[in-house]
Design a protein around this motif. Structure first.
Motif, PDB file in Angstrom:
ATOM      1  N   LEU A 136       0.858  -1.170   0.000  1.00  0.00           N
ATOM      2  CA  LEU A 136       0.000   0.000   0.000  1.00  0.00           C
ATOM      3  C   LEU A 136       0.901   1.230   0.000  1.00  0.00           C
ATOM      4  N   GLY A 137       0.741   2.093  -1.016  1.00  0.00           N
ATOM      5  CA  GLY A 137       1.592   3.270  -1.125  1.00  0.00           C
ATOM      6  C   GLY A 137       0.799   4.520  -1.425  1.00  0.00           C
ATOM      7  N   SER A 138       1.502   5.640  -1.467  1.00  0.00           N
ATOM      8  CA  SER A 138       0.870   6.923  -1.781  1.00  0.00           C
ATOM      9  C   SER A 138       1.806   7.757  -2.635  1.00  0.00           C
ATOM     10  N   VAL A 139       1.221   8.669  -3.401  1.00  0.00           N
ATOM     11  CA  VAL A 139       1.976   9.600  -4.243  1.00  0.00           C
ATOM     12  C   VAL A 139       1.393  10.988  -4.063  1.00  0.00           C
ATOM     13  N   ASN A 140       2.261  11.973  -3.871  1.00  0.00           N
ATOM     14  CA  ASN A 140       1.845  13.373  -3.799  1.00  0.00           C
ATOM     15  C   ASN A 140       1.933  13.984  -5.198  1.00  0.00           C
ATOM     16  N   LEU A 141       0.848  14.573  -5.637  1.00  0.00           N
ATOM     17  CA  LEU A 141       0.786  15.184  -6.957  1.00  0.00           C
ATOM     18  C   LEU A 141       0.401  16.660  -6.815  1.00  0.00           C
ATOM     19  N   PRO A 142       0.624  17.466  -7.851  1.00  0.00           N
ATOM     20  CA  PRO A 142       0.274  18.898  -7.759  1.00  0.00           C
ATOM     21  C   PRO A 142      -1.198  19.098  -7.443  1.00  0.00           C
ATOM     22  N   ILE A 156       5.762   4.083   0.653  1.00  0.00           N
ATOM     23  CA  ILE A 156       5.123   2.798   0.951  1.00  0.00           C
ATOM     24  C   ILE A 156       4.619   2.857   2.392  1.00  0.00           C
ATOM     25  N   LEU A 157       3.327   2.705   2.579  1.00  0.00           N
ATOM     26  CA  LEU A 157       2.710   2.861   3.901  1.00  0.00           C
ATOM     27  C   LEU A 157       2.622   1.552   4.670  1.00  0.00           C
ATOM     28  N   SER A 158       2.343   0.461   3.964  1.00  0.00           N
ATOM     29  CA  SER A 158       2.283  -0.852   4.610  1.00  0.00           C
ATOM     30  C   SER A 158       2.430  -1.931   3.547  1.00  0.00           C
ATOM     31  N   TYR A 216      -8.017  -8.352   2.175  1.00  0.00           N
ATOM     32  CA  TYR A 216      -7.255  -7.474   3.059  1.00  0.00           C
ATOM     33  C   TYR A 216      -8.155  -6.326   3.501  1.00  0.00           C
ATOM     34  N   ASN A 217      -8.253  -6.156   4.791  1.00  0.00           N
ATOM     35  CA  ASN A 217      -8.949  -5.001   5.339  1.00  0.00           C
ATOM     36  C   ASN A 217      -7.937  -3.851   5.384  1.00  0.00           C
ATOM     37  N   LEU A 218      -8.151  -2.835   4.582  1.00  0.00           N
ATOM     38  CA  LEU A 218      -7.173  -1.763   4.455  1.00  0.00           C
ATOM     39  C   LEU A 218      -7.188  -0.804   5.630  1.00  0.00           C
ATOM     40  N   ASP A 219      -8.169  -0.971   6.528  1.00  0.00           N
ATOM     41  CA  ASP A 219      -8.212  -0.137   7.736  1.00  0.00           C
ATOM     42  C   ASP A 219      -7.444  -0.761   8.891  1.00  0.00           C
TER      43      ASP A 219
END
Length: 472
Positions: free
Chosen positions: A85-91, A114-116, A147-150
């Motif tokens: 599980l990841g994230s990306v910062n965009l404008p 990558i968060l988890s 997968y429970n994402l919480d």
């Protein structure tokens, strides 16, 4: 085959591979040069190994400076397999569709996190996130994992004895299809055993798609047995409601999110087939543009006339179904003024140098794509909004044409009186000359002098010219 013949064949294969690699590299160089013209935004991230699956989470968060989007992807680190599980910062301007976006020119990973992660026993073949974004299901080694994402809870659903590549959410659960030819209907709350089985396929199940409206009770499947089958979960019989025979094996199928009679398939014939379920014996239209087998399909929820496809040819193509009725010619004998390019082909993403394994259009951020491939690349991109630009151009052209027509009419109105005034002096002297001739020929008597002034011919052309002006 002799040793020399084998060596010759081997050299030819190597030369062919080298030529293909050269072509791929040249195409990629051309694509890279045209990036500023094709994209509003593109980020490229190099992963430690190829990713086999990718999905956006449906929600996103926005601040004054950036927009944060989350995703799931399957990848490998050393000999270990993971779902991450990841994230990306965009404008932040990405949320404003009219904003001007800058195109990153370097592979900056500072906004990639990558968060988890969840450890896997093998590569993930298929990944699906629930519409509310709270759950995800994956398929590998014949087992489905949820997968429970919480809270990161994981449950296993075991029935299939072979690998599986087909998953979709349906009603209160999901459906799965595997290489054993079987389809299982699951209740998400009961992982022990499926609640219904469908065993009508004689080959591997390649993909599944649920009819989204009105009640998610119907779903379709495509298989290596070259059939497309429509199933109804409300019936106790496992036989399909509709079976369509195809000339080629179909790898992907997707129903339209709003039109329950429209669906698309793609397979080893290298074309996207559009079907009306009410007359599903043959496709009512084929979309041409890929050079190899189609592997995945998705409808754009933001634009119901847009369909996206990916292929082994390393391309993602966006299709505009609003141009289905435009004429084109695929034959060698090209028709005059008719394009050989499918008019529905809107955009081609060519940012990968090897096979694209998965792609996904963001559910809540308009026109935001994510792709992963065998070249270890994870790309986040937003193509230019060509449709809006085309609309503006068409509007400007229409305004120019309208102005030109108005100017021409205005000029014609001014030219007509000028022409008449130019002719008038020519007519008047002739009339006067005729009058003078008549006056000379007539006897100069008192009676004739009294009559001629009343019948003065000079006045007649003036009255006629005035009448013409009024009519015009």
């Amino acid at each position: 085959m002799t040793t020399n013949e084998f060596a010759k064949a081997e050299r030819e294969i190597i030369q062919e591979q080298q030529l293909q690699e050269k072509i791929i590299n040249e195409e990629f160089k051309i694509w890279k040069k045209t990036v500023p013209l094709l994209y509003d935004l593109i980020h490229t991230f190099v992963l430690p190994s190829p990713s086999t699956v990718f999905q956006w989470l449906p929600s996103h968060t926005t601040s004054n400076e950036s927009i944060v989007v989350k995703f799931l992807l399957g990848t490998k680190e050393g000999n270990e397999h993971y779902l991450k599980l990841g994230s990306v910062n965009l404008p932040a301007t990405l949320a404003d569709h009219n904003g001007n976006l800058t195109i990153p020119t370097s592979d900056d990973t500072s906004n990639f996190k990558i968060l988890s992660r969840w450890k896997q026993t093998s590569d993930i073949n298929k990944l699906k996130i629930s519409p509310d974004g709270k759950l995800a299901i994956s398929f590998n080694n014949g087992t489905i994992h949820s997968y429970n994402l919480d809270n990161s809870d994981v449950f296993d659903y075991k029935y299939h004895k072979h690998e599986g590549y087909a998953l979709d959410w349906i009603d209160q659960g999901f459906i799965s299809g595997a290489n054993d030819g079987q389809i299982a209907l699951w209740n998400i709350e009961k992982p022990s055993t499926p609640i219904q089985l469908f065993k009508s396929h004689s080959g591997a199940v390649n993909d599944l798609s649920v009819v989204p409206v009105p009640h998610q009770k119907l779903f379709a499947s495509v298989s290596d047995d070259s059939t497309t089958q429509l199933h109804d979960i409300r019936t106790l019989e496992a036989n399909p409601v509709i079976t369509v025979e195809s000339s080629h094996i179909q790898n992907a199928i997707k129903f339209h999110p709003n039109i329950d009679t429209l669906y698309a398939t793609g397979g080893k014939d290298n074309v996207v087939n559009l079907y009306d379920i009410r007359k599903s014996d043959v496709p009512f239209r084929k979309l041409y543009g890929h050079n190899d087998s189609i592997t995945s399909l998705q409808w754009d929820t933001h634009n119901p006339l847009t369909l996206i496809s990916s292929s082994i040819d390393k391309r993602v193509i966006s299709w505009n179904l609003g141009k289905l009725n435009e004429e084109f010619d695929l034959s060698d004998g090209r028709k005059k003024n008719v394009s050989r390019i499918d008019p529905c082909l809107r955009f081609i993403h060519g940012g990968h140098t090897q096979r694209i394994n998965d792609f996904h259009v963001h559910p809540s951020v308009k026109n935001l794509f994510g792709t992963v491939g065998d070249d270890n690349l994870f790309e986040v991109w937003k193509p230019k909004t060509l449709e809006e630009e085309e609309d503006v151009e068409e509007h400007e052209e229409h305004e120019e044409e309208h102005e030109e027509e108005h100017e021409e009419e205005h000029e014609e109105e001014h030219e007509a009186p000028e022409a008449e005034t130019e002719e008038q002096p020519e007519e008047q002297p002739e009339a006067e000359a005729e009058a003078k001739v008549e006056a000379k020929e007539e006897p100069q008597t008192a009676d004739s002098m009294d009559v001629e002034p009343k019948e003065e011919p000079v006045d007649e052309p003036k009255e006629e010219s005035q009448d013409v002006e009024m009519k015009e």
